[in-house]
Structures are given as C-alpha cells and as structure tokens.
Design an enzyme around this catalytic site. Structure first.
Site, short mmCIF file in Angstrom:
data_model
loop_
_atom_site.label_atom_id
_atom_site.label_comp_id
_atom_site.label_asym_id
_atom_site.label_seq_id
_atom_site.Cartn_x
_atom_site.Cartn_y
_atom_site.Cartn_z
N LYS A 45 0.82 -1.21 0.00
CA LYS A 45 0.00 0.00 0.00
C LYS A 45 0.86 1.28 0.00
CE LYS A 45 -3.39 -2.73 -0.30
NZ LYS A 45 -4.23 -3.39 0.66
C1 LIG Z 1 -5.17 -4.62 0.91
C2 LIG Z 1 -6.65 -4.53 0.92
C3 LIG Z 1 -7.41 -4.88 2.05
C4 LIG Z 1 -6.82 -5.57 3.23
O1 LIG Z 1 -5.90 -4.81 3.92
P1 LIG Z 1 -5.10 -5.53 5.12
O2 LIG Z 1 -4.43 -4.38 5.80
O3 LIG Z 1 -4.13 -6.47 4.50
O4 LIG Z 1 -6.09 -6.21 5.97
C5 LIG Z 1 -8.76 -4.64 2.04
N1 LIG Z 1 -9.38 -4.10 0.97
C6 LIG Z 1 -8.70 -3.77 -0.14
C7 LIG Z 1 -9.43 -3.15 -1.28
C8 LIG Z 1 -7.32 -4.00 -0.20
O5 LIG Z 1 -6.63 -3.71 -1.33
#
Ligand SMILES: *Cc1c(COP(=O)(O)O)cnc(C)c1O
Length: 388
Positions: free
Chosen positions: A186
């Site tokens: 992210k």
């Molecule tokens: C990465 C992601 C998540 C999950 O995030 P985590 O921090 O790994 O739990 C949820 N929704 C979307 C759209 C994502 O890309």
C-alpha cells in the site's frame, strides 16, 4: 526481454534509513507491545485526517471487522459492497454473521455505483462498504445521501485511499468509519497494519475494547505508572492491536507521505501523458473536485480495437520484463462465494467487463524516469503491434 534489463517488479516498498532507524530504536527501547509509538501514530494520523479518533490495528481487515461489530451488525443483516474488491471487504461482513450483498460498479472509476446500491437495498440492509478503488474517491455525496435516507451505516474501505481527497478534505470522516491499510503493497506500510478513523466516540470506544480482547484497560496503561495490573473483560474481543515496532515503521513512512504522494502523482502524470494518444486504452480518471491517491494505475483495453486479450497483454508485458497485476478478480468469480451465495460470473456485468479488460501497471515511488519510460514504451509497442 532485453537481457541487459532486469525484471521490473509490479510493486516495491520504499524503505529508507528513516524507517530503519525508527524500528531499530524501538527494538532497543525494550517496548514492543502497543505503546508510545502507537499513540503517536494514532494522534498524528487523526490530526492529518481531521478525525476525532484514529485507532491503529494490525490490519485494515481487522478495522473493517471491528467497525461492523461495534455498530451491531450481525446475523440477519445485509451489508452492501462492491464485487471489485479484495476478499477481506466481504469476509468481514460474513464474520459478523451478516449476509454480503454486491452492487455493481461504475465502469469509469471501478467504484461502487450509487444507483446499483439503491437497487440492492432491502429491509434487511444495515450497512454500505464502499471501496475507494486504486485511490479513486467514491461518490460519497450520493452514498451518504442513501445512507441518510435508508438509515444505513457507512464503513469505507480506504485500503487504497491514503492520499484521496474529496472537495479538499482527506477521506476518513465522510462515512461512520474509514479504514486504511498499511500492508506492504500500500502507499504507506507498517509491515502489516491498518488505521480506523471515526468521529463517533461510542464507536471508537467499542472498537478499542474489541481490539484488545474486550479488556477494560489498554495494555499501555497497564504497564505505565498510570495503570494497574487489574482489568475486566467486558466483551469477547479480538487480538487486533498494532505493535510498537509496526507503529515505528508506519509512522516513519507516514512522515514521508507528502514525498510519496508527489512522486506517485508525477509517475501517474507521465503515464497519462504518454498513453493519452492510444485510443485503444481507457485511462484512469480523477474526477473534478477529488484527489486520486494513485495507489493503482489501472488501464482498460478496448477489446474491439485490439487483437489481443488482457491475459495476452499481461504475457507480452512479462516478456518485456515488466510485472503487472489485476485489481481484482471479482468477488462473484471465486468458488467460495459462488457456492455460498449462488453468484456466478455475469451477475454484475459492469464489474465483469472491467475485469476482462483491466490491468494495473507498475506505479511506486522507487520507479525511476527510465522505468516509467520503459513501462510506457512497452504498452505503446504492444498496442501498436495488435491494432485491429
Ligand atoms: C489490501 C486490501 C485490504 C486488506 O488490507 P489488510 O491491511 O491487508 O487487511 C482490504 N481491501 C482492499 C481493497 C485491499 O486492497
């Protein structure tokens, strides 16, 4: 692939000495459990968003789960979300005992279509979970209008949304709760982690309680002179908190957010300028009045103008040494949800068509100008070689 060029990965984290020093300092400090660094990350994040509360957690998934639980979502309730998301968005609704309901997307920005939400609302509907796909702002005005009219909770999946603004305001306080992800892919990472923001005091209190086993005091207080060894368990909670060394990493990354977002925008602008001359591609949109966080750079192939499929396009990119990805395989294509909810490919035609034609190109802060040029050149060449 040109043998002098190494593989260009789809994504890479951007870790500098700032992050490394912060983590090492934390390891040496003797305090790894949730503590002062978590508190500082939460305080600075809340101030940045302009939210009353920011709660650091060990994932965005945990945050979405807690927001639904804290709002009383459970068996018999329906939660509306988008088919074009990661499994976690749907799974958290399922974990509460609620039934997920999908509403089709807008084919221009890949976010949930407010008109499709309205068609999916029933007497059982309790919540809407919009996903700011790739960092594109959802149409929150229309979604919040539906929420008011039908008395629905809004939990925003902002896993991609750090850097997304609507009318000059960062997302995080539009819905009842907003959840950001710090997974390594992210815009900002804490290794694993997430942050829930809200202006609702009761919801924040309940989330904090449920995030630490349902215990009445948080661990930090317990180990300071302000705390005591005593606690009471007030709910069957979860183990969802962020540790202090994750917070050290996350906060150091967060302190570089301006630099990161400036670079992401530069890369997106370069790609936009290079690819705009290819009518065979639909480029990402940044709606007027919004700021795109440029977590993803999603292009769509226009199949009637090309002799190759999206899958073949990905192979051609790989042959040129460039990694790509697809966001996402729609929820209703996965075996579990098909078997459990009776969904099938074709049920959400806009999401289906987007899925068949979309590809996410590399976009990350460590990309050099040469790397961006290489991506753009590869796309141009593949398109030119396969025009109808
Ligand atoms: C990465 C992601 C998540 C999950 O995030 P985590 O921090 O790994 O739990 C949820 N929704 C979307 C759209 C994502 O890309």
């Amino acid at each position: 692939m040109n043998e002098h060029e190494s593989f260009l990965p789809y994504n890479l984290p951007d870790i500098s000495d700032v992050e490394i020093d912060a983590v090492v300092e934390t390891l040496r400090s003797g305090w790894l459990a949730p503590g002062p660094r978590v508190k500082r990350f939460e305080d600075d994040f809340a101030a940045f968003i302009g939210a009353k509360h920011a709660i650091a957690l060990d994932s965005a998934t945990a945050g979405m789960h807690l927001a639904l639980l804290a709002s009383g979502i459970g068996a018999g309730d329906e939660v509306i979300t988008t088919p074009t998301t990661f499994a976690a968005t749907v799974n958290v609704a399922i974990h509460t005992g609620a039934t997920p309901v999908l509403a089709d997307i807008d084919g221009g920005d890949y976010c949930i279509d407010p008109a499709a939400i309205e068609r999916a609302i029933t007497l059982r509907t309790k919540a809407i979970m919009p996903v700011h796909h790739g960092g594109t702002a959802c149409r929150m005005d229309a979604i919040l209008d539906l929420a008011r009219r039908y008395n629905l909770l809004v939990v925003e999946d902002a896993a991609h949304g750090l850097g997304t603004h609507i009318d000059g305001r960062h997302i995080g306080t539009f819905g009842d709760a907003t959840v950001f992800s710090f997974y390594p892919t992210k815009n900002v990472t804490s290794g694993r982690g997430g942050m829930l923001t809200t202006n609702n005091d009761a919801l924040a209190d309940r989330c904090r309680l449920l995030a630490l086993h349902g215990m009445s005091n948080d661990a930090w207080d317990r180990y300071t002179d302000r705390g005591s060894w005593a606690y009471q368990v007030l709910a069957a909670g979860y183990n969802y908190t962020m540790s202090d060394f994750q917070a050290a990493l996350g906060h150091a990354q967060f302190s570089r957010l301006d630099e990161f977002q400036r670079r992401r925008r530069e890369i997106a602008t370069m790609l936009n300028e290079r690819l705009a001359s290819l009518p065979e591609l639909q480029l990402p949109v940044e709606r007027v009045g919004t700021t795109h966080a440029w977590h993803l750079y999603v292009v769509r192939l226009r199949p009637q103008m090309l002799t190759i499929s999206r899958d073949e396009f990905i192979v051609k990119m790989k042959e040129r040494g460039i990694g790509t990805s697809v966001h996402f395989i729609p929820i209703h294509h996965h075996p579990y949800y098909r078997a459990t909810y009776g969904w099938a490919p074709g049920d959400f035609p806009v999401a289906d068509e987007a899925f068949a034609t979309m590809v996410s190109l590399p976009l990350y802060t460590r990309m050099t100008e040469a790397a961006v040029d290489r991506v753009a050149t590869a796309v141009e060449e593949i398109v030119r070689d396969h025009r109808t």
